[in-house]
Design a protein around this motif. Structure first.
Motif, mmCIF file in Angstrom:
data_model
loop_
_atom_site.group_PDB
_atom_site.id
_atom_site.type_symbol
_atom_site.label_atom_id
_atom_site.label_comp_id
_atom_site.label_asym_id
_atom_site.label_seq_id
_atom_site.Cartn_x
_atom_site.Cartn_y
_atom_site.Cartn_z
ATOM 1 N N SER A 1 24.878 29.230 35.396
ATOM 2 C CA SER A 1 25.971 28.695 34.583
ATOM 3 C C SER A 1 27.090 29.717 34.422
ATOM 4 C CB SER A 1 25.456 28.258 33.207
ATOM 5 O OG SER A 1 24.846 29.346 32.535
ATOM 6 N N ASN A 2 26.858 30.942 34.865
ATOM 7 C CA ASN A 2 27.877 31.993 34.862
ATOM 8 C C ASN A 2 27.624 32.898 36.061
ATOM 9 O OD1 ASN A 2 29.915 33.761 34.294
ATOM 10 N ND2 ASN A 2 28.968 34.632 32.474
ATOM 11 N N PRO A 3 28.111 32.520 37.259
ATOM 12 C CA PRO A 3 27.760 33.242 38.483
ATOM 13 C C PRO A 3 28.369 34.631 38.615
ATOM 14 C CG PRO A 3 29.336 31.517 38.957
ATOM 15 C CD PRO A 3 28.916 31.321 37.538
ATOM 16 N N GLY A 4 29.425 34.900 37.834
ATOM 17 C CA GLY A 4 30.112 36.177 37.976
ATOM 18 C C GLY A 4 31.001 36.187 39.214
ATOM 19 N N LEU A 5 31.954 37.108 39.254
ATOM 20 C CA LEU A 5 32.889 37.186 40.377
ATOM 21 C C LEU A 5 33.444 38.596 40.473
ATOM 22 C CD1 LEU A 5 34.780 35.934 42.566
ATOM 23 C CD2 LEU A 5 36.395 35.458 40.701
ATOM 24 N N GLN A 6 33.437 39.134 41.695
ATOM 25 C CA GLN A 6 34.141 40.387 41.969
ATOM 26 C C GLN A 6 34.836 40.257 43.318
ATOM 27 O OE1 GLN A 6 31.947 44.163 42.382
ATOM 28 N NE2 GLN A 6 33.591 45.101 41.190
ATOM 29 N N ILE A 7 36.180 40.315 43.298
ATOM 30 C CA ILE A 7 36.978 40.229 44.517
ATOM 31 C C ILE A 7 37.205 41.642 45.037
ATOM 32 C CG2 ILE A 7 39.179 39.491 45.512
ATOM 33 C CD1 ILE A 7 39.300 37.324 43.369
ATOM 34 N N THR A 8 36.807 41.904 46.268
ATOM 35 C CA THR A 8 36.822 43.257 46.811
ATOM 36 C C THR A 8 38.217 43.876 46.776
ATOM 37 O OG1 THR A 8 35.009 42.645 48.287
ATOM 38 C CG2 THR A 8 36.197 44.659 48.812
ATOM 39 N N ASP A 9 39.242 43.139 47.226
ATOM 40 C CA ASP A 9 40.601 43.687 47.251
ATOM 41 C C ASP A 9 41.067 44.086 45.854
ATOM 42 O OD1 ASP A 9 40.698 43.255 49.964
ATOM 43 O OD2 ASP A 9 41.786 41.367 49.820
ATOM 44 N N PHE A 10 40.783 43.243 44.872
ATOM 45 C CA PHE A 10 41.208 43.536 43.509
ATOM 46 C C PHE A 10 40.421 44.713 42.940
ATOM 47 C CE2 PHE A 10 42.958 39.039 42.402
ATOM 48 C CZ PHE A 10 43.774 39.105 43.521
ATOM 49 N N ALA A 11 39.146 44.806 43.286
ATOM 50 C CA ALA A 11 38.324 45.910 42.799
ATOM 51 C C ALA A 11 38.840 47.255 43.309
ATOM 52 C CB ALA A 11 36.872 45.704 43.221
ATOM 53 N N LEU A 12 39.414 47.256 44.501
ATOM 54 C CA LEU A 12 39.905 48.500 45.091
ATOM 55 C C LEU A 12 41.350 48.813 44.730
ATOM 56 C CD1 LEU A 12 38.401 48.201 48.691
ATOM 57 C CD2 LEU A 12 37.765 49.882 46.953
ATOM 58 N N PHE A 13 42.199 47.774 44.641
ATOM 59 C CA PHE A 13 43.633 48.021 44.571
ATOM 60 C C PHE A 13 44.339 47.455 43.341
ATOM 61 C CE2 PHE A 13 42.455 47.440 49.131
ATOM 62 C CZ PHE A 13 42.496 48.789 49.490
ATOM 63 N N ALA A 14 43.640 46.788 42.448
ATOM 64 C CA ALA A 14 44.295 46.182 41.282
ATOM 65 C C ALA A 14 43.940 46.909 39.986
ATOM 66 C CB ALA A 14 43.921 44.710 41.173
ATOM 67 N N ASN A 15 43.591 48.188 40.089
ATOM 68 C CA ASN A 15 43.237 48.955 38.895
ATOM 69 C C ASN A 15 43.807 50.365 39.010
ATOM 70 O OD1 ASN A 15 41.460 50.361 40.642
ATOM 71 N ND2 ASN A 15 39.878 48.817 40.282
ATOM 72 N N ASP A 16 43.317 51.286 38.181
ATOM 73 C CA ASP A 16 43.866 52.641 38.176
ATOM 74 C C ASP A 16 42.979 53.647 38.909
ATOM 75 O OD1 ASP A 16 41.764 52.755 36.408
ATOM 76 O OD2 ASP A 16 42.916 53.577 34.737
ATOM 77 N N LEU A 17 42.127 53.164 39.805
ATOM 78 C CA LEU A 17 41.310 54.063 40.616
ATOM 79 C C LEU A 17 42.246 54.963 41.428
ATOM 80 C CD1 LEU A 17 38.243 54.465 41.201
ATOM 81 C CD2 LEU A 17 38.552 52.988 43.192
ATOM 82 N N PRO A 18 42.063 56.294 41.378
ATOM 83 C CA PRO A 18 42.993 57.199 42.065
ATOM 84 C C PRO A 18 43.109 56.915 43.562
ATOM 85 C CG PRO A 18 41.605 58.426 40.545
ATOM 86 C CD PRO A 18 41.060 57.030 40.591
ATOM 87 N N THR A 19 44.340 56.973 44.052
ATOM 88 C CA THR A 19 44.604 56.700 45.468
ATOM 89 C C THR A 19 43.772 57.587 46.381
ATOM 90 O OG1 THR A 19 46.847 55.904 45.047
ATOM 91 C CG2 THR A 19 46.395 56.773 47.246
ATOM 92 N N LYS A 20 43.659 58.872 46.055
ATOM 93 C CA LYS A 20 42.890 59.786 46.906
ATOM 94 C C LYS A 20 41.425 59.384 46.967
ATOM 95 C CE LYS A 20 45.810 63.909 46.667
ATOM 96 N NZ LYS A 20 45.881 65.354 46.320
#
Length: 208
Positions: A165-184
């Protein structure tokens, strides 16, 4: 010995039995890993077991030219605790649901309009890829990366069903590029050059 094993099996099976007819989600209460708390049965109505949101097309005016309309416990309280849910995909021409995973569920997709190229990648990095037409179904095992891409010259539509009833979701592109994870750090873990990473962060709203 046989009698002991039989009794143990009965206990295991009975432990999974529901102790009540349903547990309609109390959306005013916080959600836990086990789901939502149950709404008082005196406040439950037939509308808790009916959802009409999948009858309307989603808005595909986005960067992915696609829309996902969920019918999870948060939108459809009667699903809470039943181990299933649904959704609708609308993909404009060229629309894509990028590589993503559902950590909590397996998924079945059925195409009802258009043509969709879909696939998933196993943990052994084997690719399972198929172009689906109206009436075709495809299953995605729980937790594996998968995607959908419209191959029609008009909007493709599919319905999806989950084993939670709540499968969860993680989109790979967003996980890598839509946050403040350092570019290096992104570069070190993906082998992409910094210019490409910064470009993708700019497109998807990431920083740093």
């Amino acid at each position: 010995m046989f009698q002991l094993l039989f009794l143990l099996a009965i206990l295991i099976l009975s432990s999974n039995a529901s102790v009540q007819d349903f547990c309609v989600a109390d959306l005013k209460a916080p959600e836990s890993p086990a789901g939502y708390s149950c709404k008082s049965v005196t406040n439950v109505t037939v509308d808790d077991f009916v959802f009409s949101g999948l009858s309307k097309a989603g808005n595909t005016a986005s960067i992915i030219k696609a829309a996902v309309t969920p019918a999870f416990a948060a939108q459809f309280p009667g699903l809470n605790g039943l181990g299933l849910s649904a959704g609708r995909l609308d993909l404009a021409p060229g629309g894509v649901i990028p590589f993503h995973t559902h950590p909590g569920a397996s998924e079945i997709l059925i195409v009802v309009q258009g043509q969709i190229t879909a696939g998933f990648v196993s943990s052994a990095n084997t690719v399972y890829l198929k172009t689906l037409k109206k009436g075709d179904l495809m299953v995605y095992p729980q937790g594996l990366l998968h995607f959908q891409l419209s191959d029609a010259g008009y909007t493709s539509v599919a319905y999806i069903f989950f084993s939670s009833s709540n499968p969860g979701l993680q989109i790979t592109d967003f996980a890598l590029f839509a946050n403040d994870l350092p570019t290096k750090l992104v570069g070190a873990t993906t082998f992409l050059d910094e210019a490409t990473i910064k470009k993708l962060k700019g497109v998807l709203g990431g920083t740093n």
